[in-house]
Design a protein around this motif. Structure first.
Motif, short mmCIF file in Angstrom:
data_model
loop_
_atom_site.label_atom_id
_atom_site.label_comp_id
_atom_site.label_asym_id
_atom_site.label_seq_id
_atom_site.Cartn_x
_atom_site.Cartn_y
_atom_site.Cartn_z
N ALA A 106 0.82 -1.22 0.00
CA ALA A 106 0.00 0.00 0.00
C ALA A 106 0.85 1.26 0.00
CB ALA A 106 -0.95 -0.01 1.19
N GLU A 107 2.02 1.19 0.64
CA GLU A 107 2.89 2.37 0.69
C GLU A 107 3.26 2.86 -0.70
OE1 GLU A 107 6.80 2.40 2.79
OE2 GLU A 107 5.51 1.55 4.37
N ARG A 108 3.37 1.92 -1.62
CA ARG A 108 3.74 2.28 -2.99
C ARG A 108 2.51 2.47 -3.88
NH1 ARG A 108 7.66 -0.48 -0.79
NH2 ARG A 108 9.78 0.32 -1.11
N GLY A 109 1.36 2.54 -3.28
CA GLY A 109 0.14 2.74 -4.07
C GLY A 109 -0.38 1.46 -4.69
N PHE A 110 0.35 0.35 -4.43
CA PHE A 110 -0.14 -0.94 -4.93
C PHE A 110 -1.18 -1.43 -3.95
CE2 PHE A 110 -0.39 -5.37 -5.75
CZ PHE A 110 -0.22 -5.49 -7.12
N GLN A 111 -2.44 -1.09 -4.22
CA GLN A 111 -3.49 -1.28 -3.24
C GLN A 111 -3.78 -2.74 -2.97
OE1 GLN A 111 -3.75 1.56 -1.64
NE2 GLN A 111 -5.96 1.69 -1.73
N SER A 112 -4.18 -3.42 -3.99
CA SER A 112 -4.56 -4.80 -3.72
C SER A 112 -4.61 -5.58 -5.01
CB SER A 112 -5.92 -4.88 -3.05
OG SER A 112 -6.94 -4.73 -4.00
N THR A 113 -4.54 -6.86 -4.82
CA THR A 113 -4.75 -7.79 -5.90
C THR A 113 -6.05 -8.48 -5.59
OG1 THR A 113 -2.39 -8.18 -5.99
CG2 THR A 113 -3.82 -9.81 -7.05
N SER A 114 -6.99 -8.43 -6.51
CA SER A 114 -8.21 -9.17 -6.30
C SER A 114 -8.15 -10.43 -7.15
CB SER A 114 -9.43 -8.35 -6.70
OG SER A 114 -10.58 -9.17 -6.60
N ALA A 115 -8.40 -11.55 -6.51
CA ALA A 115 -8.38 -12.81 -7.24
C ALA A 115 -9.75 -13.12 -7.82
CB ALA A 115 -7.92 -13.93 -6.32
N MET A 116 -10.69 -12.20 -7.65
CA MET A 116 -12.01 -12.38 -8.24
C MET A 116 -12.02 -11.66 -9.58
SD MET A 116 -12.93 -14.03 -5.70
CE MET A 116 -14.47 -14.53 -6.43
N VAL A 117 -12.41 -12.36 -10.62
CA VAL A 117 -12.46 -11.69 -11.93
C VAL A 117 -13.46 -10.53 -11.84
CG1 VAL A 117 -12.96 -11.96 -14.37
CG2 VAL A 117 -11.85 -13.81 -13.11
N GLY A 118 -13.02 -9.36 -12.21
CA GLY A 118 -13.87 -8.17 -12.10
C GLY A 118 -13.64 -7.41 -10.81
N GLY A 119 -12.85 -7.95 -9.91
CA GLY A 119 -12.62 -7.28 -8.63
C GLY A 119 -11.83 -6.00 -8.78
N SER A 120 -10.74 -6.06 -9.54
CA SER A 120 -9.84 -4.92 -9.59
C SER A 120 -10.46 -3.72 -10.30
CB SER A 120 -8.53 -5.30 -10.28
OG SER A 120 -8.78 -5.73 -11.60
N VAL B 62 -21.48 -0.88 -7.05
CA VAL B 62 -21.63 0.17 -6.04
C VAL B 62 -20.97 -0.27 -4.72
CG1 VAL B 62 -23.32 1.38 -4.62
CG2 VAL B 62 -23.62 1.28 -7.09
N ALA B 63 -21.11 -1.54 -4.38
CA ALA B 63 -20.44 -2.05 -3.17
C ALA B 63 -18.93 -1.94 -3.32
CB ALA B 63 -20.82 -3.51 -2.93
N GLN B 64 -18.47 -2.26 -4.51
CA GLN B 64 -17.03 -2.24 -4.76
C GLN B 64 -16.52 -0.80 -4.85
OE1 GLN B 64 -15.52 -5.04 -4.45
NE2 GLN B 64 -14.33 -5.64 -6.23
N LEU B 65 -17.36 0.08 -5.38
CA LEU B 65 -17.01 1.51 -5.43
C LEU B 65 -16.77 2.01 -4.00
CD1 LEU B 65 -17.07 3.98 -7.56
CD2 LEU B 65 -19.28 4.49 -6.55
N GLY B 66 -17.68 1.66 -3.12
CA GLY B 66 -17.53 2.06 -1.72
C GLY B 66 -16.30 1.43 -1.08
N THR B 67 -16.08 0.17 -1.36
CA THR B 67 -14.95 -0.54 -0.75
C THR B 67 -13.63 0.01 -1.27
OG1 THR B 67 -16.32 -2.52 -0.56
CG2 THR B 67 -13.95 -2.84 -0.41
N GLY B 68 -13.53 0.15 -2.58
CA GLY B 68 -12.29 0.68 -3.17
C GLY B 68 -12.02 2.10 -2.70
N ALA B 69 -13.07 2.90 -2.57
CA ALA B 69 -12.90 4.27 -2.10
C ALA B 69 -12.44 4.26 -0.64
CB ALA B 69 -14.21 5.05 -2.26
N ALA B 70 -13.01 3.35 0.14
CA ALA B 70 -12.62 3.26 1.55
C ALA B 70 -11.15 2.86 1.67
CB ALA B 70 -13.51 2.24 2.27
N MET B 71 -10.72 1.94 0.83
CA MET B 71 -9.32 1.50 0.86
C MET B 71 -8.39 2.64 0.46
SD MET B 71 -10.03 -2.21 -0.86
CE MET B 71 -8.37 -2.51 -1.46
#
Lengths: 334, 324, 329
Positions: A106-120, B62-71
Motif C-alpha cells: 500500500a505504501e507504494r500505491g499498490f493497493q490490492s490484488t483481487s483474485a475475483m475476476v472483475g474485482g480490480s 456500487v459495493a465495490q465503489l464504496g470498498t475501493g474508495a474506503a481503501m
C-alpha cells in the motif's frame, strides 16, 4: 508527449528486467519448494506493466488481478518480501496472509490484488472516487485481463466511471489470440467497443512494444489527469506459452538478452514467441538499434538484477513461516 | 431534548458523521426509506447535497465503489434500501471488503458503511423481506449493527461511520417510525455492548432488531401472568457482547433467544450456543429458540404472520422456558 | 375490418389485431385502475407498482408471440400477465394475497408466475427476469424447439451487470431472446440520464452485434412492428434483438408515490401521448370500428374489472397450515 528520453527508456527496461527475473525466480522457487497455491506469471507482459508503473505518480493507486507479480515489482516493492509472501513466510509483504493472489504494498500505491475476476476494475473505480473526493489530483489504475469484460460488474463499473467522471485509467491486458478469445467469451467484435458504448475514451497499443507502451500509457495517464475522466487502454499481447503453469517450468527457456541480436539461433516449439513476442528481447533490440545502450551495457544491468534476485531469494528462504497465533490477529482494524 | 423518530435519528447520526469527517460521503438515496419517515433525508440533502451521489442500479459495482474508495482513504456510506438487493454484492461484501484488512496484513482497511433495510415489512413477499445478517455474521471482518431505538440508531450510526472496518448497519424497516427523546448533541455508542432493556427475574429474552420490540411487548403481557421477563438487546451482532448475555441468563436461569433470521444457523441459534458453551450450568431449563421457520417469506398477510417470530411466539416461548 | 392500417411512424398492423390489442390495453388500464383503488383502500398488502401508461409496450410485444412462447417480467408486470392471457380474477386475487390467487397468495404482485401460459413471472429484483429469459431460451434450444423468450425490464436495469452478461451470452449462443427495455425515464425515483452513460442506448446492444432499436413505446403499432421483426428473427435462429420502448408510467414508482421528482410539463406532454388515445384514434380514423363501439369496449373493460373487485376482496385467505408446502419440490 515527447518521445521518452534515453534515461526513461533505460529505466523502463530496468523495471522490465526486474519483472522478468523475478518471475523466473518464482519458477525456480516453485520447483525447489512444494509450497501450496499457484501463481499466475506476468512473463510477456513486462512492457505494459512497467509502462503503467512509470506513468504512476506518488499518491496514485493501482488495483490488479491475480496476474500481479510484475506490477508489484514494477511499482518498486522489495522482491525479497514479495518472494517471501508467495512462499507464505513471515516477512512477506502481507505477513504470509495473502500469498501470490493478494500481494499488497500500500505504501507504494499498490493497493490490492483481487483474485475475483472483475474485482480490480470495480475497486479501482472506487479508488478513483476517493481520489477525486480528496481533490489530490491523483488518479487510479485498474489492471485486468480480457476475461474481465465478460463480467457484469465490469460493465457496471465502466458505466459508473463514465457517468461520475472518475479519474481512472483502465488497463486491459488482452492476451487472448486475435479472433480466438481463449480467455474471454465476449461477443463484442473489439474489447474496446464495450467502454466506447459507455462514452469512455479508448486507445489500443501493442503491449509488447516497450516504446509504444511507454508513450501510450504516459499519454493516457496525462489525459486522465487533465480531463478527470476515465480512459481505457487495450494492450494486445501474445500469451506466453507458460502462462498457465500447472507444473513450474521454463517453456521458452531462461531469458538470454544476447539472443536479441541472434534471432536466427532461436529454435524449438516456441521460437515464434521468443522471436516476435518477447517484450524483453524486443526492447533489447530497440535500445541497441537506437543507440541508447549497447548489449554489454544491458547485460551488465541484467547481471545486477540477477544478483538482486538471488539475494531476494535468500532473504525469503531465510524467513520463517509465521507463528500460527498470527492467524487470529488482524481480522478487524483497530 | 428533541423527539426524533428512528429515521430522523439515523440521519442525525449521519449528519454528525459528515460534519466530523470531510472524507465521509454518501452513495445512495432513500436512506430514510420511502415510507412516511422518508422526509428525514431532506436535512441531509440540505446540508450535504454535494457529498451525496445517487448511483445506478448496479449493486455489485456500487459495493465495490464504496470498498475501493474506503481503501483509498474515503469514508463512504453506501445505502442499499431493501437488504436483499445486496445479495447481488455478496462477493464484494465478503471477498473484498471483509477480507482486505486481514489479507493485506493490516496495510489496508475498508472503512465503508453499508446500510440496509431488512425484515418482514408487510407484503414484501419472498424477495423483499429478507434478513441476511446471520449470513453476514458467518463471515469474519464485518461489523454488524442492528439499531432498535432512535437513541441507539444515532449513536451506533456515528460509531459505524467512525469505524475502520466494513460495517453493516441493518435496520428493520418497520422500526423507522419509533419515536423517543434523542440528545441533540453529538454522541456515539460503542459496538459490542448489549443493553438490558428491561429487568426481570424469571427468564431472559435475548433478542435483536425487531424482535427486541416484540419481546418488550411480550414482557408486558407476561407480567400480568406474574412472569418477570428480562429483555436484552444485543445491539451489535458482530462484535457480540456475550458477557452481558451470560450475566442475564445467570441471573434468571432461563433463556429464550429470539430473532427474525432463520432458525437453522440463525442468530437465535448462535445466542444459545454462546450461552450453553459458557454457562451451561446456569440454565435451569432447556433454552428456547424462536426464529423464522425454514420457508420463504410468503406474501399473503396470514401466511406472513405465520412465519414472523412476533410477540405471541415469544410469549409462548417464555411460558415454555418457565414451564407454564 | 381486415384492412391494413398505416400510422405516422409507418408501422402498420392488421385491423383485427389492432382492435384486439386495443381491447387488451383497455383491460390492463382498468385492471390497474381497480388495483389502484383497492390499494388506496388498504386492500393490497405491501407496495404495488402499476403499469398504466405502458400498456402499448406490454401488449404490442406480447401480441407478436405465440401462446407457447415465454416471457419474463418485472415488478411492474400486471400488464404482461394479462397480455399473456392470465385470468384476471386469479391475478387480482394474487395481488390481494388471497387463497384463490394464481400462486395461492404466496407471491403477490411482484412474483406472479404463470407457467401454463409461458410466463416466468413478475420479479422483485431489478433485472431479475433477464437471466431467466436467457435460460428459458437455452432450454428451448436444448429441447429442439424454436420457442422465443421475451424479457421485459425497465431503464433502471440497463445498468445491471446481469444485462451485460446475458446479452453477451445470448449473442454468443444466438439465443432466441428478445430484450425489451420499457424505458419510462425513471429507475425507481432516479432519472435515467443521471445514471446511464453512453451516447446511445441501442449502442449497448450493438456492442454485442445484437440488432437494436429505440422506438415509440406509446404507439402499439410501432411496438408490434418492432416485436414482429425481433420475434421472427429469433425464431429463425438468428439470435437476440434489443428493443427500447420509450414510454411513461402515469402512476409513479408505486401507488402512493407523489412523483415530486417529475416535471409537470413533461407529465402533461406524456399524458397527451396516452397509448389508448392513440390506438382509439387509429381505429376510428381507419373506420375499423365506430367511436361508440370503442367507448363501449372501454365500458366493458371497466365493468369487467370493477365487477371482480368485491368478490376478490372478500375471498378467503390462505390457511397458515399451508405454510410449509412447496418449500421443496
Amino acid at each position: 508527449m515527447a518521445k521518452p528520453s534515453h534515461a526513461e527508456r533505460l529505466e523502463l527496461f530496468r523495471r522490465m528486467l526486474h519483472m522478468r527475473r523475478f518471475e523466473e525466480m518464482v519458477i525456480r522457487l516453485a520447483q525447489a519448494y512444494e509450497y501450496t497455491g499457484r501463481q499466475h506469471l506476468h512473463i510477456g507482459h513486462e512492457a505494459t506493466g512497467a509502462a503503467v508503473a512509470m506513468a504512476m505518480r506518488a499518491g496514485d493507486k493501482i488495483h490488479t488481478t491475480h496476474r500481479n507479480h510484475g506490477y508489484v515489482i514494477a511499482c518498486g516493492a522489495d522482491p525479497g518480501r514479495a518472494f517471501a509472501e508467495i512462499m507464505g513466510r513471515r516477512d512477506g509483504l502481507n505477513g504470509g496472509k495473502g500469498g501470490s493472489w493478494h500481494l499488497c504494498d500500500a505504501e507504494r500505491g499498490f493497493q490490492s490484488t483481487s483474485a475475483m475476476v472483475g474485482g480490480s476494475i470495480a475497486l479501482a473505480a472506487g479508488a478513483a472516487f476517493a481520489l477525486k473526493l480528496a481533490g489530490s489530483g491523483n488518479i487510479s489504475f485498474a489492471h485486468f485481463g480480457d476475461g474481465t469484460l465478460d463480467e457484469g460488474v465490469a460493465y457496471e463499473s465502466l458505466n459508473i466511471a463514465s457517468i461520475y467522471e472518475l479519474p481512472v485509467l483502465f488497463v486491459c491486458e488482452n492476451n487472448s489470440k486475435a479472433g480466438q478469445r481463449p480467455s474471454s467469451m465476449l461477443a463484442a467484435a473489439r474489447l474496446q467497443d464495450v467502454p466506447a458504448a459507455l462514452q469512455i475514451h479508448c486507445e489500443l497499443v501493442d503491449g509488447a512494444d516497450s516504446d509504444a507502451a511507454q508513450i501510450a500509457f504516459q499519454k493516457a495517464a496525462d489525459r486522465v489527469r487533465e480531463t478527470g475522466k476515465p480512459v481505457f487502454i487495450e494492450a494486445t499481447l501474445e500469451r506466453w506459452p507458460g502462462s498457465h503453469q500447472v507444473k513450474a517450468a521454463f517453456p521458452t527457456g531462461v531469458t538470454d538478452l544476447s539472443l536479441a541480436l541472434n534471432l536466427d539461433k532461436v529454435e524449438g516449439k516456441h521460437a515464434d514467441w521468443i522471436k516476435q513476442s518477447d517484450p524483453i528481447l524486443r526492447a533489447t533490440r530497440a535500445l541497441i538499434k537506437d543507440g541508447v545502450s549497447d548489449l554489454v551495457g544491458l547485460l551488465e544491468m541484467d547481471a545486477k538484477v540477477n544478483l538482486l534476485m538471488e539475494d531476494a531469494r535468500s532473504f525469503a528462504e531465510a524467513s520463517p513461516f509465521p507463528d500460527a497465533s498470527v492467524a487470529f490477529t488482524g481480522v478487524f482494524a483497530s | 431534548m428533541p423527539q426524533m423518530n428512528l429515521a430522523e435519528a439515523l440521519i442525525d447520526g449521519l449528519i454528525w458523521s459528515l460534519r466530523a469527517d470531510p472524507r465521509a460521503t454518501i452513495i445512495g438515496r432513500g436512506i430514510a426509506g420511502h415510507g412516511p419517515e422518508h422526509a428525514a433525508e431532506d436535512r441531509l440533502k440540505q446540508e450535504f447535497g454535494s457529498r451525496i451521489i445517487d448511483p445506478p442500479t448496479s449493486e455489485a459495482a456500487v459495493a465495490q465503489l464504496g470498498t475501493g474508495a474506503a481503501m483509498a482513504g474515503a469514508r463512504p456510506f453506501v445505502h442499499y434500501g431493501t437488504a436483499v438487493f445486496a445479495y447481488e454484492a455478496w462477493n464484494q461484501f465478503i471477498n473484498e471488503a471483509a477480507n482486505i484488512h486481514y489479507m493485506s496484513n493490516g496495510q489496508l482497511s475498508a472503512p465503508v458503511t453499508f446500510h440496509l433495510f431488512h425484515g418482514i415489512r408487510g407484503g414484501g413477499g419472498p424477495q423483499h423481506s429478507g434478513s441476511p445478517y446471520a449470513m453476514y455474521a458467518n463471515n469474519p471482518g464485518l461489523e454488524i449493527v442492528l439499531p432498535t431505538s432512535p437513541r441507539d440508531a444515532k449513536g451506533l450510526m456515528r460509531s459505524a461511520m467512525a469505524s475502520n472496518n466494513p460495517t453493516i448497519v441493518i435496520q428493520n424497516a418497520q422500526l423507522l417510525g419509533l419515536t423517543e427523546d434523542v440528545p441533540a448533541e453529538d454522541y456515539s455508542i460503542p459496538f459490542g455492548k448489549a443493553v438490558v432493556k428491561r429487568d426481570g427475574r424469571d427468564v431472559s429474552v435475548i433478542a435483536c432488531s425487531r424482535s427486541v420490540i416484540d419481546a418488550l411487548e411480550a414482557a408486558d403481557i407476561l407480567e400480568k401472568e406474574g412472569l418477570s421477563v428480562e429483555v436484552v438487546d444485543i445491539r451489535t451482532l458482530a462484535p457480540l457482547d456475550v458477557d452481558t448475555i451470560v450475566a442475564s441468563v445467570e441471573k434468571t436461569g432461563r433463556m429464550v433467544a429470539v430473532d427474525e433470521t432463520y432458525e437453522i444457523c440463525g442468530v437465535a441459534s448462535e445466542l444459545i450456543a454462546s450461552v450453553v458453551t459458557r454457562a451451561f450450568s446456569a440454565l435451569k431449563t432447556q433454552p428456547v429458540r424462536v426464529g423464522r421457520p425454514m420457508t420463504p417469506v410468503p406474501f399473503s398477510p396470514p401466511l406472513e404472520a405465520a412465519v414472523n417470530p412476533g410477540t405471541q411466539k415469544i410469549v409462548d416461548a417464555c411460558r415454555r422456558a418457565c414451564k407454564r | 375490418m381486415n384492412k391494413a392500417l398505416k400510422n405516422a411512424g409507418g408501422a402498420s398492423v392488421d385491423g383485427r389485431l389492432l382492435l384486439s390489442m386495443h381491447r387488451t390495453m383497455l383491460r390492463i388500464r382498468h385492471f390497474e385502475e381497480t388495483i389502484r383503488r383497492l390499494a388506496a383502500s388498504g386492500a393490497v398488502p405491501g407496495l404495488v407498482h402499476l403499469c398504466a401508461g405502458q400498456e402499448a409496450t406490454n401488449v404490442g410485444i406480447i401480441a407478436a408471440l405465440e401462446d407457447r412462447d415465454f416471457i419474463a417480467s418485472h415488478h411492474r408486470g400486471h400488464g404482461h400477465c394479462i397480455a399473456k392471457g392470465a385470468p384476471v380474477e386469479g391475478l387480482m386475487a394474487e395481488i390481494l394475497g388471497k387463497a384463490s390467487g394464481m400462486c395461492g397468495g404466496r407471491s403477490g404482485s411482484m412474483h406472479v408466475i404463470d407457467m401454463e401460459r409461458g410466463n416466468l413471472g413478475t420479479n422483485g429484483i431489478v433485472g431479475g427476469g433477464i437471466p431467466l429469459a436467457a435460460g428459458a431460451a437455452l432450454a428451448a434450444r436444448a429441447r429442439g424447439s424454436d420457442d422465443v423468450c421475451v424479457c421485459f425490464f425497465g431503464d433502471g436495469a440497463l445498468n445491471q451487470g446481469l444485462l451485460h452478461e446475458c446479452m453477451n451470452m445470448a449473442a454468443i449462443w444466438k439465443l432466441a431472446v428478445v430484450f425489451v427495455c420499457e424505458n419510462n425515464g425513471y429507475g425507481e425515483f432516479t432519472a435515467i440520464d443521471d445514471v446511464t452513460a453512453g451516447p446511445s442506448l441501442p449502442g449497448r446492444g450493438e456492442v454485442f452485434g445484437i440488432p437494436s432499436e429505440m422506438i415509440d413505446g406509446m404507439d402499439v403499432q410501432a411496438v408490434y412492428a418492432a416485436a414482429r421483426k425481433a420475434v421472427d428473427y429469433a425464431r429463425a435462429g438468428h439470435g437476440p434483438s434489443f428493443i427500447i420502448c420509450n414510454t411513461w408510467r402515469f402512476g409513479g414508482h408505486h401507488v402512493g408515490d407523489k412523483q415530486e421528482y417529475k416535471d409537470d410539463e413533461e407529465t402533461r406532454a406524456w399524458r397527451l401521448r396516452d397509448p389508448l388515445l392513440r390506438s382509439a384514434k387509429a381505429l376510428s380514423a381507419a373506420g375499423i370500428v365506430s367511436e361508440e363501439a370503442i367507448a363501449q369496449m372501454e365500458q366493458d373493460a371497466i365493468s369487467e374489472m370493477a365487477a371482480l373487485a368485491d368478490g376478490v376482496r372478500n375471498g378467503s385467505e390462505p390457511a397458515a397450515q399451508t405454510l410449509l408446502e412447496h418449500v421443496y419440490g
